[in-house]
Enzyme design. Structure first.
Site, short mmCIF file in Angstrom:
data_model
loop_
_atom_site.label_atom_id
_atom_site.label_comp_id
_atom_site.label_asym_id
_atom_site.label_seq_id
_atom_site.Cartn_x
_atom_site.Cartn_y
_atom_site.Cartn_z
CG PHE A 24 -1.75 1.38 1.47
CD1 PHE A 24 -2.10 2.19 0.71
CD2 PHE A 24 -1.52 1.63 2.95
CE1 PHE A 24 -2.61 3.24 0.92
CE2 PHE A 24 -2.14 2.87 3.19
CZ PHE A 24 -2.89 3.76 2.43
CG ASP A 72 11.83 -13.20 2.02
OD1 ASP A 72 12.22 -12.11 2.93
OD2 ASP A 72 11.38 -14.36 2.64
CB ALA A 96 6.67 -4.27 7.56
CB THR A 145 3.73 1.80 13.20
OG1 THR A 145 2.61 2.07 13.54
CG2 THR A 145 4.50 0.52 13.80
CD GLU A 147 -0.69 -0.04 15.11
OE1 GLU A 147 -0.72 -1.05 15.55
OE2 GLU A 147 -1.15 0.09 14.05
CE1 TYR A 171 3.10 -3.60 11.68
CE2 TYR A 171 1.52 -2.35 13.08
CZ TYR A 171 2.51 -2.29 12.07
OH TYR A 171 2.86 -1.36 11.36
CE LYS A 175 7.31 -1.26 11.24
NZ LYS A 175 7.71 -1.39 9.77
CG ASN A 200 -4.30 4.09 11.62
OD1 ASN A 200 -3.42 4.13 12.72
ND2 ASN A 200 -4.75 2.93 11.67
P1 NAD Z 1 1.59 -3.46 3.39
O1 NAD Z 1 1.27 -4.81 3.87
O2 NAD Z 1 0.34 -2.96 2.51
O3 NAD Z 1 2.72 -3.79 2.30
C1 NAD Z 1 3.91 -4.40 2.77
C2 NAD Z 1 4.71 -4.79 1.49
O4 NAD Z 1 5.76 -5.68 2.19
C3 NAD Z 1 3.92 -5.86 0.70
O5 NAD Z 1 4.05 -5.71 -0.62
C4 NAD Z 1 4.49 -7.37 0.82
O6 NAD Z 1 4.40 -8.06 -0.17
C5 NAD Z 1 5.84 -6.75 1.16
N1 NAD Z 1 6.76 -7.75 2.21
C6 NAD Z 1 6.21 -8.45 3.15
N2 NAD Z 1 7.06 -9.38 3.85
C7 NAD Z 1 8.08 -9.11 2.83
C8 NAD Z 1 9.52 -9.88 3.12
N3 NAD Z 1 9.82 -10.85 3.69
N4 NAD Z 1 10.24 -9.40 1.87
C9 NAD Z 1 10.00 -8.67 0.97
N5 NAD Z 1 8.68 -7.97 0.96
C10 NAD Z 1 7.81 -8.41 1.81
O7 NAD Z 1 2.03 -2.57 4.18
P2 NAD Z 1 1.86 -0.98 4.19
O8 NAD Z 1 0.62 -0.69 5.05
O9 NAD Z 1 2.21 -0.36 2.84
O10 NAD Z 1 2.98 -0.41 5.28
C11 NAD Z 1 4.21 -0.29 4.70
C12 NAD Z 1 5.42 0.02 6.15
O11 NAD Z 1 4.88 1.26 6.77
C13 NAD Z 1 5.34 -0.98 7.07
O12 NAD Z 1 6.61 -0.99 7.65
C14 NAD Z 1 4.58 -0.60 8.23
O13 NAD Z 1 4.73 -1.15 9.36
C15 NAD Z 1 4.49 0.81 8.01
N6 NAD Z 1 3.28 1.84 8.32
C16 NAD Z 1 2.17 1.37 8.00
C17 NAD Z 1 1.03 2.30 8.38
C18 NAD Z 1 -0.46 2.02 7.78
O14 NAD Z 1 -1.36 2.85 8.19
N7 NAD Z 1 -0.75 1.22 6.68
C19 NAD Z 1 1.20 3.37 9.36
C20 NAD Z 1 2.50 3.63 9.87
C21 NAD Z 1 3.59 2.66 9.24
P1 TYD Z 2 -6.71 -1.06 10.92
O1 TYD Z 2 -7.15 -0.40 9.69
O2 TYD Z 2 -6.66 -2.51 11.02
O3 TYD Z 2 -5.34 -0.21 11.64
P2 TYD Z 2 -4.61 -0.45 12.83
O4 TYD Z 2 -5.05 -1.48 13.77
O5 TYD Z 2 -3.18 -0.50 12.60
O6 TYD Z 2 -4.96 0.96 13.71
O7 TYD Z 2 -7.89 -0.43 12.04
C1 TYD Z 2 -8.25 0.70 12.30
C2 TYD Z 2 -8.92 0.57 13.46
O8 TYD Z 2 -10.08 0.29 13.18
C3 TYD Z 2 -8.52 -0.07 14.80
O9 TYD Z 2 -8.90 0.54 15.89
C4 TYD Z 2 -9.26 -1.24 14.36
C5 TYD Z 2 -10.53 -0.75 14.05
N1 TYD Z 2 -11.15 -1.89 13.23
C6 TYD Z 2 -12.53 -2.22 13.18
O10 TYD Z 2 -13.19 -1.60 14.26
N2 TYD Z 2 -13.27 -3.29 12.41
C7 TYD Z 2 -12.62 -3.69 11.62
O11 TYD Z 2 -13.06 -4.58 10.94
C8 TYD Z 2 -11.08 -3.45 11.34
C9 TYD Z 2 -10.30 -4.16 10.24
C10 TYD Z 2 -10.66 -2.27 12.06
#
Ligand code: NAD
Ligand code: TYD
Length: 364
Positions: A24, A72, A96, A145, A147, A171, A175, A200
């Site tokens: 993402f 990987d 991740a 993150t 978190e 998770y 991290k 988020n």
């Molecule tokens: P995501 O799960 O959408 O994407 C993770 C990507 O990593 C995927 O493309 C997956 O194929 C790849 N991957 C997983 N394991 C792997 C491995 N062993 N080797 C190579 N590639 C691998 O995650 P995201 O939401 O895009 O998050 C990206 C980063 O940002 C993460 O480190 C996450 O902790 C951090 N982050 C995410 C959020 C959020 O709201 N999504 C917020 C703050 C920080």
């Molecule tokens: P999520 O998108 O899984 O992100 P994170 O757990 O990393 O914050 O969830 C965002 C918030 O929404 C979290 O408080 C959990 C809640 N949530 C629900 O209430 N219902 C759901 O089906 C999901 C996936 C999350």
């Protein structure tokens, strides 16, 4: 781009390794980077787990400055070969396991990828950087993150860079472990690591099992909208494009060894967010199986160890690097819903048997 960001661009083209670039945030970052740094070379290393999707990058396949490698981050010989072969000077590390609910069902993959994988990258980059004479222009950006800081009470001050770590889920614990490793590589070896801790994200290419895309897609399908517990948990939401701009500023202007908190100044209760999504969806979607879609809201069993509140104090990145979020939550939600409405061919194939099995195990 603002004039501030134009000034912040490094004059020499970079050779950037983006891990997790098919996920993402990673894929949004790759699009952002290729658009804003056209002379840089971008190499994506991604294992294509359930969350990785090569189609997220399809429009870059013919770009000669872009290369995709499926692999990987725990594979040391592959990582070392890539660093050397592509003469990488900048790592943007997104790869991740990223979903709290999956970490509750099966934490093993989280420790492997998030801890061992990050260690493998750091150690490989250290040797590579040594061979480059410890070039001070090299950067290792570790994307993390909020978190890791644990859960806030209703009146607590938002997380700052000096808030103690108190991760509560497998998770966030994994991290946190990776953040400590990145920090140690700066303090022990002087390696130019920088860590960002972000709230988020939401926006295009968000995998359908996270709250915002899941809610949008379930509204379109007329399925229940699951809200955990009492729905009063609070998250701070940041539009993914704002996150990408922040990471650009950090790579180009951030100080090695530092950490920067990134947030959207958008604290919202989950139930209020779901109501907003229903309202905007009712306005924008031409056809819906159930209207008003808020009739689909269903309170379900709470997530184990569910953190109550996250909030970010982003003063440091604002005052030191000049970054602030530009997208309002209202504008970002509209844009995101429009994207899901016009990209059904993107998300429909993701609702696979694996997705249905996962869904059944979480919401049974
Ligand atoms: P995501 O799960 O959408 O994407 C993770 C990507 O990593 C995927 O493309 C997956 O194929 C790849 N991957 C997983 N394991 C792997 C491995 N062993 N080797 C190579 N590639 C691998 O995650 P995201 O939401 O895009 O998050 C990206 C980063 O940002 C993460 O480190 C996450 O902790 C951090 N982050 C995410 C959020 C959020 O709201 N999504 C917020 C703050 C920080
Ligand atoms: P999520 O998108 O899984 O992100 P994170 O757990 O990393 O914050 O969830 C965002 C918030 O929404 C979290 O408080 C959990 C809640 N949530 C629900 O209430 N219902 C759901 O089906 C999901 C996936 C999350």
């Amino acid at each position: 781009m603002t004039s501030f960001e134009e000034q912040s661009l490094s004059s020499e083209p970079r050779r950037v390794l983006v891990t997790g670039g098919a996920g993402f945030i990673g894929s949004n970052f790759v699009h952002y980077w290729c658009q804003n740094h056209k002379s840089d070379r971008v190499i994506v290393l991604d294992a294509l787990t359930y969350a990785g999707n090569r189609r997220n990058l399809i429009d870059l396949e013919n770009n000669e400055n872009f290369r995709f490698v499926q692999g990987d981050i725990c594979d040391r010989s592959l990582v070392e070969a890539l660093l050397q072969e592509e003469n990488i000077d900048t790592v943007a590390h997104f790869a991740a396991e990223s979903h709290v609910d999956r970490s509750i069902l099966g934490p093993d993959a989280f420790v492997r990828t998030n801890v061992v994988g990050t260690f493998t990258l750091l150690e490989s980059f250290r040797h590579h950087w040594d061979r480059a004479g410890n070039n001070s222009e090299y950067r290792f950006l570790h994307v993390s993150t909020d978190e890791v800081y644990g859960s806030l009470g209703p009146n607590d001050h938002p997380f700052t860079e000096t808030t103690n770590y108190a991760p509560n889920s497998p998770y966030s614990a994994s991290k946190a472990g990776s953040d400590h490793l990145a920090r140690a590589y700066y303090h022990t070896y002087g390696m130019p690591t920088i860590t960002t801790n972000c709230s988020n994200n939401y926006g295009p290419y968000h995998f359908p099992e996270k709250l915002i895309p899941l809610t949008c897609i379930n509204i379109l399908l007329g399925k229940p909208l699951p809200v955990y517990g009492d729905g009063q948990n609070i998250r701070d939401w940041l539009y993914v494009g704002d996150h990408c701009r922040a990471l650009d500023v950090v790579i180009n202007k951030g100080k090695p060894g530092e950490t920067y908190n990134i947030g959207g100044n958008n604290e919202v209760k989950n139930i209020d967010l779901v109501h907003t999504l229903c309202k905007v969806m009712d306005e924008l979607a031409p056809k819906l199986p159930v209207r008003p879609s808020q009739e689909l809201i269903t309170f379900v069993k709470d997530r184990a160890g569910h953190d109550r509140r996250y909030a970010i104090d982003a003063t440091k990145i604002k005052t030191e690097l000049g970054w602030t979020p530009q997208q309002t939550l209202e504008g970002g939600i509209h844009q995101t819903i429009e994207w899901y409405l016009t990209h059904q061919e993107w998300w429909q194939p993701l609702l696979s048997k694996e997705y249905q099995d996962y869904y059944a195990s979480v919401y049974a």
